[in-house]
Design a protein around this motif. Structure first.
Motif, PDB file in Angstrom:
ATOM      1  N   ILE A   1      -1.992   4.353  14.759  1.00  8.67           N
ATOM      2  CA  ILE A   1      -1.630   3.101  14.108  1.00  8.67           C
ATOM      3  C   ILE A   1      -2.303   1.770  14.945  1.00  8.67           C
ATOM      4  O   ILE A   1      -1.421   1.232  15.684  1.00  8.67           O
ATOM      5  CB  ILE A   1      -0.318   3.006  13.761  1.00  8.67           C
ATOM      6  N   SER A   2      -3.200   1.252  14.656  1.00  5.81           N
ATOM      7  CA  SER A   2      -3.784   0.011  15.206  1.00  5.81           C
ATOM      8  C   SER A   2      -2.772  -1.176  14.868  1.00  5.81           C
ATOM      9  O   SER A   2      -2.198  -1.110  13.881  1.00  5.81           O
ATOM     10  CB  SER A   2      -5.382  -0.115  15.150  1.00  5.81           C
ATOM     11  N   ASP A   3      -3.063  -2.324  15.354  1.00 10.38           N
ATOM     12  CA  ASP A   3      -2.420  -3.446  15.041  1.00 10.38           C
ATOM     13  C   ASP A   3      -3.105  -3.909  13.456  1.00 10.38           C
ATOM     14  O   ASP A   3      -2.068  -4.159  12.997  1.00 10.38           O
ATOM     15  CB  ASP A   3      -2.766  -4.765  16.206  1.00 10.38           C
ATOM     16  N   TYR A   4      -4.240  -3.866  13.339  1.00  5.71           N
ATOM     17  CA  TYR A   4      -4.616  -3.986  12.311  1.00  5.71           C
ATOM     18  C   TYR A   4      -4.132  -3.101  11.024  1.00  5.71           C
ATOM     19  O   TYR A   4      -3.506  -3.641   9.951  1.00  5.71           O
ATOM     20  CB  TYR A   4      -6.269  -3.942  12.094  1.00  5.71           C
ATOM     21  N   ILE A   5      -3.853  -2.016  11.536  1.00  7.48           N
ATOM     22  CA  ILE A   5      -3.466  -1.007  10.319  1.00  7.48           C
ATOM     23  C   ILE A   5      -2.064  -1.471  10.058  1.00  7.48           C
ATOM     24  O   ILE A   5      -1.198  -1.284   8.862  1.00  7.48           O
ATOM     25  CB  ILE A   5      -3.517   0.415  10.728  1.00  7.48           C
ATOM     26  N   ALA A   6      -1.170  -1.683  11.121  1.00  6.76           N
ATOM     27  CA  ALA A   6       0.295  -2.077  10.990  1.00  6.76           C
ATOM     28  C   ALA A   6       0.453  -3.386   9.939  1.00  6.76           C
ATOM     29  O   ALA A   6       1.366  -3.271   9.229  1.00  6.76           O
ATOM     30  CB  ALA A   6       0.760  -2.291  12.359  1.00  6.76           C
ATOM     31  N   TYR A   7      -0.707  -4.380  10.182  1.00  3.83           N
ATOM     32  CA  TYR A   7      -0.630  -5.455   9.589  1.00  3.83           C
ATOM     33  C   TYR A   7      -0.941  -5.092   7.943  1.00  3.83           C
ATOM     34  O   TYR A   7      -0.381  -5.534   7.275  1.00  3.83           O
ATOM     35  CB  TYR A   7      -1.721  -6.295  10.188  1.00  3.83           C
ATOM     36  N   LEU A   8      -1.896  -4.152   7.989  1.00  2.00           N
ATOM     37  CA  LEU A   8      -2.390  -3.772   6.528  1.00  2.00           C
ATOM     38  C   LEU A   8      -1.039  -3.267   5.876  1.00  2.00           C
ATOM     39  O   LEU A   8      -0.727  -3.499   4.527  1.00  2.00           O
ATOM     40  CB  LEU A   8      -3.503  -2.738   6.520  1.00  2.00           C
ATOM     41  N   ARG A   9      -0.263  -2.344   6.386  1.00  2.00           N
ATOM     42  CA  ARG A   9       0.708  -1.738   5.949  1.00  2.00           C
ATOM     43  C   ARG A   9       1.871  -2.707   5.697  1.00  2.00           C
ATOM     44  O   ARG A   9       2.642  -2.285   4.644  1.00  2.00           O
ATOM     45  CB  ARG A   9       1.089  -0.479   6.670  1.00  2.00           C
ATOM     46  N   ALA A  10       2.195  -3.669   6.572  1.00  2.00           N
ATOM     47  CA  ALA A  10       3.278  -4.463   6.159  1.00  2.00           C
ATOM     48  C   ALA A  10       2.622  -5.413   4.907  1.00  2.00           C
ATOM     49  O   ALA A  10       3.725  -5.768   3.998  1.00  2.00           O
ATOM     50  CB  ALA A  10       3.425  -5.281   7.463  1.00  2.00           C
ATOM     51  N   LEU A  11       1.725  -5.744   4.775  1.00  2.00           N
ATOM     52  CA  LEU A  11       1.024  -6.505   3.651  1.00  2.00           C
ATOM     53  C   LEU A  11       1.402  -5.461   2.205  1.00  2.00           C
ATOM     54  O   LEU A  11       1.892  -5.966   1.374  1.00  2.00           O
ATOM     55  CB  LEU A  11      -0.367  -6.670   3.659  1.00  2.00           C
ATOM     56  N   ALA A  12       1.028  -4.123   2.534  1.00  2.00           N
ATOM     57  CA  ALA A  12       1.237  -3.390   1.392  1.00  2.00           C
ATOM     58  C   ALA A  12       2.424  -3.199   1.015  1.00  2.00           C
ATOM     59  O   ALA A  12       2.900  -3.194  -0.436  1.00  2.00           O
ATOM     60  CB  ALA A  12       0.670  -2.047   1.575  1.00  2.00           C
ATOM     61  N   GLU A  13       3.399  -3.129   1.873  1.00  2.00           N
ATOM     62  CA  GLU A  13       4.887  -3.147   1.292  1.00  2.00           C
ATOM     63  C   GLU A  13       5.277  -4.393   0.511  1.00  2.00           C
ATOM     64  O   GLU A  13       6.183  -4.158  -0.226  1.00  2.00           O
ATOM     65  CB  GLU A  13       5.660  -2.995   2.746  1.00  2.00           C
ATOM     66  N   LYS A  14       4.735  -5.723   0.618  1.00  2.00           N
ATOM     67  CA  LYS A  14       5.197  -6.649  -0.059  1.00  2.00           C
ATOM     68  C   LYS A  14       4.491  -6.894  -1.262  1.00  2.00           C
ATOM     69  O   LYS A  14       4.717  -7.600  -2.144  1.00  2.00           O
ATOM     70  CB  LYS A  14       4.808  -8.044   0.969  1.00  2.00           C
ATOM     71  N   SER A  15       3.287  -5.927  -1.668  1.00  2.00           N
ATOM     72  CA  SER A  15       2.701  -5.960  -3.006  1.00  2.00           C
ATOM     73  C   SER A  15       3.199  -5.439  -4.183  1.00  2.00           C
ATOM     74  O   SER A  15       4.022  -4.550  -4.252  1.00  2.00           O
ATOM     75  CB  SER A  15       1.257  -5.052  -2.488  1.00  2.00           C
ATOM     76  N   PRO A  16       3.165  -6.401  -5.185  1.00  2.00           N
ATOM     77  CA  PRO A  16       3.841  -6.162  -6.481  1.00  2.00           C
ATOM     78  C   PRO A  16       3.250  -4.753  -7.094  1.00  2.00           C
ATOM     79  O   PRO A  16       3.955  -4.204  -7.984  1.00  2.00           O
ATOM     80  CB  PRO A  16       3.713  -7.338  -7.269  1.00  2.00           C
ATOM     81  N   ILE A  17       1.972  -4.561  -6.750  1.00  2.00           N
ATOM     82  CA  ILE A  17       1.400  -3.413  -7.106  1.00  2.00           C
ATOM     83  C   ILE A  17       1.297  -2.250  -5.986  1.00  2.00           C
ATOM     84  O   ILE A  17       1.184  -2.687  -4.958  1.00  2.00           O
ATOM     85  CB  ILE A  17      -0.207  -3.648  -7.512  1.00  2.00           C
ATOM     86  N   GLN A  18       1.617  -0.858  -6.418  1.00  2.00           N
ATOM     87  CA  GLN A  18       1.423  -0.125  -5.361  1.00  2.00           C
ATOM     88  C   GLN A  18       0.239   0.033  -4.827  1.00  2.00           C
ATOM     89  O   GLN A  18      -0.608  -0.056  -5.337  1.00  2.00           O
ATOM     90  CB  GLN A  18       2.028   1.209  -6.233  1.00  2.00           C
ATOM     91  N   VAL A  19       0.731   0.108  -3.488  1.00  2.00           N
ATOM     92  CA  VAL A  19      -0.446   0.271  -2.304  1.00  2.00           C
ATOM     93  C   VAL A  19      -0.158   1.490  -1.443  1.00  2.00           C
ATOM     94  O   VAL A  19       0.916   1.674  -0.936  1.00  2.00           O
ATOM     95  CB  VAL A  19      -0.678  -0.691  -1.452  1.00  2.00           C
ATOM     96  N   MET A  20      -1.257   2.452  -1.561  1.00  2.00           N
ATOM     97  CA  MET A  20      -1.100   3.924  -0.841  1.00  2.00           C
ATOM     98  C   MET A  20      -1.914   3.850   0.227  1.00  2.00           C
ATOM     99  O   MET A  20      -3.050   3.782   0.094  1.00  2.00           O
ATOM    100  CB  MET A  20      -0.996   5.085  -1.987  1.00  2.00           C
ATOM    101  N   THR A  21      -1.489   4.109   1.412  1.00  2.00           N
ATOM    102  CA  THR A  21      -2.676   4.479   2.590  1.00  2.00           C
ATOM    103  C   THR A  21      -2.424   5.963   2.849  1.00  2.00           C
ATOM    104  O   THR A  21      -1.446   6.382   3.083  1.00  2.00           O
ATOM    105  CB  THR A  21      -2.427   3.426   3.690  1.00  2.00           C
ATOM    106  N   THR A  22      -3.621   6.545   2.947  1.00  2.00           N
ATOM    107  CA  THR A  22      -3.674   7.849   3.179  1.00  2.00           C
ATOM    108  C   THR A  22      -3.793   8.363   4.590  1.00  2.00           C
ATOM    109  O   THR A  22      -3.432   9.468   4.871  1.00  2.00           O
ATOM    110  CB  THR A  22      -4.835   8.527   2.444  1.00  2.00           C
ATOM    111  N   GLY A  23      -4.232   7.515   5.496  1.00  2.00           N
ATOM    112  CA  GLY A  23      -4.411   7.838   6.875  1.00  2.00           C
ATOM    113  C   GLY A  23      -5.841   8.630   6.858  1.00  2.00           C
ATOM    114  O   GLY A  23      -6.524   8.375   5.928  1.00  2.00           O
ATOM    115  N   TYR A  24      -6.126   8.911   7.895  1.00  2.00           N
ATOM    116  CA  TYR A  24      -7.499   9.792   8.074  1.00  2.00           C
ATOM    117  C   TYR A  24      -7.584  11.078   7.089  1.00  2.00           C
ATOM    118  O   TYR A  24      -6.715  11.772   6.947  1.00  2.00           O
ATOM    119  CB  TYR A  24      -7.683  10.103   9.377  1.00  2.00           C
ATOM    120  N   VAL A  25      -8.823  11.296   6.389  1.00  2.00           N
ATOM    121  CA  VAL A  25      -8.976  12.193   5.462  1.00  2.00           C
ATOM    122  C   VAL A  25     -10.110  12.981   6.076  1.00  2.00           C
ATOM    123  O   VAL A  25     -11.098  12.354   6.372  1.00  2.00           O
ATOM    124  CB  VAL A  25      -9.387  11.851   3.976  1.00  2.00           C
TER     125      VAL A  25
END
Length: 389
Positions: free
Chosen positions: A243-267
């Motif tokens: 979890i890089s600083d950027y990914i942590a930031y991205l996930r924090a943004l996603a939690e506030k989103s009114p539309i569901q945002v799903m992050t899968t991690g490495y596939v």
């Protein structure tokens, strides 16, 4: 001909860790071996032998630790000591390797493939760049944009440059409306992640600021489709789920989103196609001057309409009604407006996707790519007669 391909030091071939260049080599080599003897030099990997022959292709792997100097310190002495002569050596994305390779294999023709602007003055000094261009017979570029970037600093390169776009495996990526296998993958992954009949907006790529997925997350606050979900597939680096600083930031943004945002991690590379089957719209959000992201070809092969950015080579993939170009990739409102339109007009979006699929069938299969590489290889260099008339 006896041909040597030299891959980069970053990721192994075959593409068990992902990577655009590694995928490219993996796609064309089975076709190229039909008419030429192929050896591939790449980096070591714990899961791969250092010297093996698979399906008639010899793989030689050298320690690199992801560092070009370490890689070269192992590859160049090997080539110097080897008595094997190659008719042609095709080097991928590392102009810095051209002169050292040429010094130990002086009789080989050399072709260079450029997937990024590695001739940039910050990466290569002018004197070496001039010598590299003088020595190579051809420079294959992944987009017109990369060719133009090279010619900006080295106008003498222009006659040697040829754009050969990347390709995709049509048997792996298919529109779910036309393929039972793709439909099964779609249903399976949607059931596994409880996506039901939601409209899936897909991003696939490395998670870094210059790739721009944070802008897409911000765009969700202006999306009018509550039945949508944004799926972000990727990690900080290939095979790296930290979890890089950027990914942590991205996930924090996603939690506030009114539309569901799903992050899968490495596939895993061999599973990524399933997400293309599951999606309805594909979005590339590159803020930087992207050479031309190969995910576009995969999205089109899966029959997805594209939204991409006016950066680098990306606009070259929009041909007619297969997608939309975002002019300001840092503006969430521009993404939201186009997504709202696309998701409101499902029939038109599907037409876009099917047009993209047809483009791939006609221009971007591995057969197309291999055929064009063979044209470069089989073109005999012009040898000037030094004797005056």
């Amino acid at each position: 001909m006896n041909i040597l391909l030299i891959c980069t030091e970053k990721l192994p071939v075959p593409n068990i860790r992902g990577g655009a260049i590694q995928t490219y080599i993996g796609g064309v080599v089975p076709l190229l071996t039909r008419s030429h003897k192929i050896t591939i030099i790449g980096r070591t990997d714990p899961e791969l032998s250092e010297d093996e022959t698979v399906n008639g292709v010899r793989y030689l792997r050298f320690d690199s630790q992801g560092v070009l100097d370490i890689y070269m310190s192992n590859v160049i002495p090997y080539l110097e000591a080897s008595t094997e002569e190659f008719d042609l050596i095709h080097i991928f994305n590392r102009p810095k390797m051209v002169l050292p390779v040429a010094s130990v294999k002086p009789n080989a023709r050399i072709v260079l493939s450029m997937h990024n602007d590695m001739f940039n003055p910050l990466k290569l000094n002018k004197e070496e760049g001039d010598a590299v261009i003088e020595r190579v017979e051809a420079i294959v570029t992944i987009s017109n944009y990369i060719g133009a970037a090279i010619c900006k600093d080295y106008p003498q390169a222009e006659p040697k440059i040829r754009t050969i776009y990347s390709g995709v495996d049509l048997s792996k990526f298919a529109p779910w409306k036309q393929s039972q296998a793709a439909l099964r993958e779609r249903d399976s992954i949607r059931n596994e992640h409880k996506l039901g009949n939601k409209k899936v907006i897909l991003f696939v790529g490395r998670l870094s600021r210059n790739k721009g997925p944070h802008v897409l997350v911000r765009a969700m606050s202006q999306l009018r489709h509550n039945d949508a979900v944004l799926v972000i597939v990727g990690a900080a680096w290939y095979s790296d789920d930290r979890i890089s600083d950027y990914i942590a930031y991205l996930r924090a943004l996603a939690e506030k989103s009114p539309i569901q945002v799903m992050t899968t991690g490495y596939v895993q590379a061999h599973d990524v196609h399933k997400w293309f089957c599951a999606a309805d719209v594909f979005v590339c959000t590159s803020i930087w001057e992207e050479p031309l992201a190969r995910v576009h070809y995969e999205a089109m092969a899966a029959g997805l309409p594209l939204i991409t950015t006016a950066r680098g080579g990306n606009p070259e993939i929009i041909r007619g009604n297969n997608g939309i170009i975002i002019q300001n990739p840092e503006d969430p409102a521009e993404y939201a407006s186009n997504l709202n339109s696309m998701l409101s007009n499902v029939g038109n979006a599907r037409e876009m996707g099917l047009h993209g699929r047809k483009l791939v069938e006609n221009h971007f299969t591995w057969n197309h790519v291999a055929g064009q590489i063979l044209e470069v290889w089989d073109k005999q260099p012009v040898i000037e007669d030094p004797t005056p008339e």
